[in-house]
Design an enzyme around this catalytic site. Structure first.
Site, mmCIF file in Angstrom:
data_model
loop_
_atom_site.group_PDB
_atom_site.id
_atom_site.type_symbol
_atom_site.label_atom_id
_atom_site.label_comp_id
_atom_site.label_asym_id
_atom_site.label_seq_id
_atom_site.Cartn_x
_atom_site.Cartn_y
_atom_site.Cartn_z
ATOM 1 N N PHE A 65 0.829 -1.195 0.000
ATOM 2 C CA PHE A 65 0.000 0.000 0.000
ATOM 3 C C PHE A 65 0.878 1.265 0.000
ATOM 4 C CE2 PHE A 65 -2.860 -3.389 1.490
ATOM 5 C CZ PHE A 65 -3.832 -3.283 0.507
ATOM 6 N N SER A 66 0.682 2.197 0.923
ATOM 7 C CA SER A 66 1.371 3.491 0.795
ATOM 8 C C SER A 66 2.853 3.468 1.132
ATOM 9 C CB SER A 66 0.657 4.555 1.635
ATOM 10 O OG SER A 66 -0.535 4.960 0.998
ATOM 11 N N SER A 67 3.372 2.348 1.582
ATOM 12 C CA SER A 67 4.831 2.239 1.659
ATOM 13 C C SER A 67 5.438 2.212 0.259
ATOM 14 C CB SER A 67 5.239 0.989 2.445
ATOM 15 O OG SER A 67 4.924 1.133 3.810
#
Length: 378
Positions: A65-67
């Site tokens: 995801f946002s990593s």
């Protein structure tokens, strides 16, 4: 359950914490730590699937995801270092159509620092619409900013990857995923992909969804920036287990990797631009990461965030688990994280398949416990 892999004795607390969580809260996960260029923790364990029938192995990868955002930011920094992009130049200098609707003054660093005013797509839009890159970026190019660009930050939850990915395509010719593969992952020997290769599908751990949460939206202004961002489009974690998600290039959210892969790639920031015998960035370009682009209450997240150039910086209300210093970081929905701590020559990553409940970037207990164990070892 005993984790597999390697761990220096100094970091036994990380291994012990991982073992405890594998017996309780984890399904499968990996944890990695690099200290001053040496991998001191490289652990994995548990299972790829919720039914616990397939072990999580050394080469298992998962949607983080946002990593993903730090990976995309690194791609931009490489182009900056090569003189192909200028962080202080207007986006429209490279992407002329972007100047529409009052965006002629939006700078490249505004995209990197979440201050461009384009934190979501105007309705109607679905997650599947993001798989068509050309259509998605054309809509953003035509869109009016939701606030004065550069005046404040509002988390570009999904738009940032498309905006930066289009800059890569405009100045380099390759897609963001291809650029990451050729110019980042290959030279640094990092197991990181944006857009999973078909031959690697059997390495992917499906995401284990968190418990459903009933949200009370009665007090939320549908015209407000938080609501418009988080519904433009509405994220659906279950899409991570579909072929469409795996094949797409959603640079803000669908990198697939593991903790070792993220550390192998992102430690280049921690170590001043060079890692594994390869120099990707000059020290001067790395210094730009720590230039504050915004320092205040984020218009989307509603918490105080210090944004650097492409990364969150400490101190930061969204990230209380790391000491202050020359530190940049970001995390993903469900708990994944990548921390680059120059002050301590430390790079830390955690990638789970069982998503933690909650929507905050780092309100996840498991993530905090691993980071606490790492910093306790220092």
């Amino acid at each position: 359950m005993t984790p597999l892999g390697s761990c220096h004795d100094r970091f036994h607390g990380v291994r012990d914490e991982f073992a405890r969580l594998l017996d309780t809260d984890e399904v499968g996960a990996s944890v990695a730590v690099d200290l001053d260029g040496e991998t001191v923790v490289d652990l994995w364990g548990g299972h790829r699937d919720e039914g616990r029938t397939t072990p999580w192995t050394r080469d298992t990868i998962v949607s983080v995801f946002s990593s993903s955002k730090p990976v995309t930011a690194l791609a931009i920094l490489v182009l900056v270092d090569r003189g192909l992009l200028d962080l202080d130049a207007p986006v429209a200098a490279y992407w002329p159509e972007f100047a529409a609707a009052g965006k002629e003054g939006v700078l490249v660093r505004h995209l990197m620092g979440h201050t461009s005013g384009l934190s979501g797509w105007e309705q109607p839009v679905t997650m599947e619409d993001l798989y068509d890159h050309e259509s998605a970026v054309a809509r953003l190019a035509a869109q009016t900013p939701w606030w004065t660009p550069g005046s404040a930050a509002g988390y570009h939850a999904l738009t940032q990857g498309h905006l930066l990915g289009e800059l890569v395509r405009r100045v380099d010719g390759r897609t963001l995923g291809r650029f990451i593969a050729d110019e980042l992952a290959t030279p640094l020997k990092a197991d990181v992909q944006l857009g999973v290769r078909r031959e690697d599908d059997d390495r992917v751990a499906p995401v284990v969804l968190p418990p459903a949460i009933e949200l009370d939206t009665s007090g939320i202004d549908p015209a407000g920036i938080p609501f418009r961002t988080m519904t433009g489009p509405l994220p659906r974690a279950e899409l991570a287990n579909t072929e469409g998600w795996r094949r797409a290039e959603v640079g803000a959210a669908n990198v697939h990797t593991n903790a070792r892969g993220l550390v192998d790639l992102m430690r280049v920031i921690t170590l001043g631009g060079a890692a594994g015998g390869e120099r990707l960035l000059s020290e001067a370009t790395v210094d730009r990461v720590f230039e504050v682009q915004a320092d205040g209450v984020d218009l989307v997240n509603g918490v105080h965030v210090r944004w650097g150039t492409g990364f969150g910086l400490t101190p930061n209300d969204a990230f209380p688990s790391v000491p202050t210093g020359r530190v940049c970081w970001w995390g993903g929905w469900g708990g994944s994280v990548i921390v680059m701590d120059q002050s301590r020559a430390l790079t830390v990553s955690y990638t789970p398949n069982r998503m933690a409940a909650g929507s905050g970037v780092l309100t996840f207990e498991r993530t905090k416990r691993y980071l606490d164990a790492v910093y306790s070892a220092l």
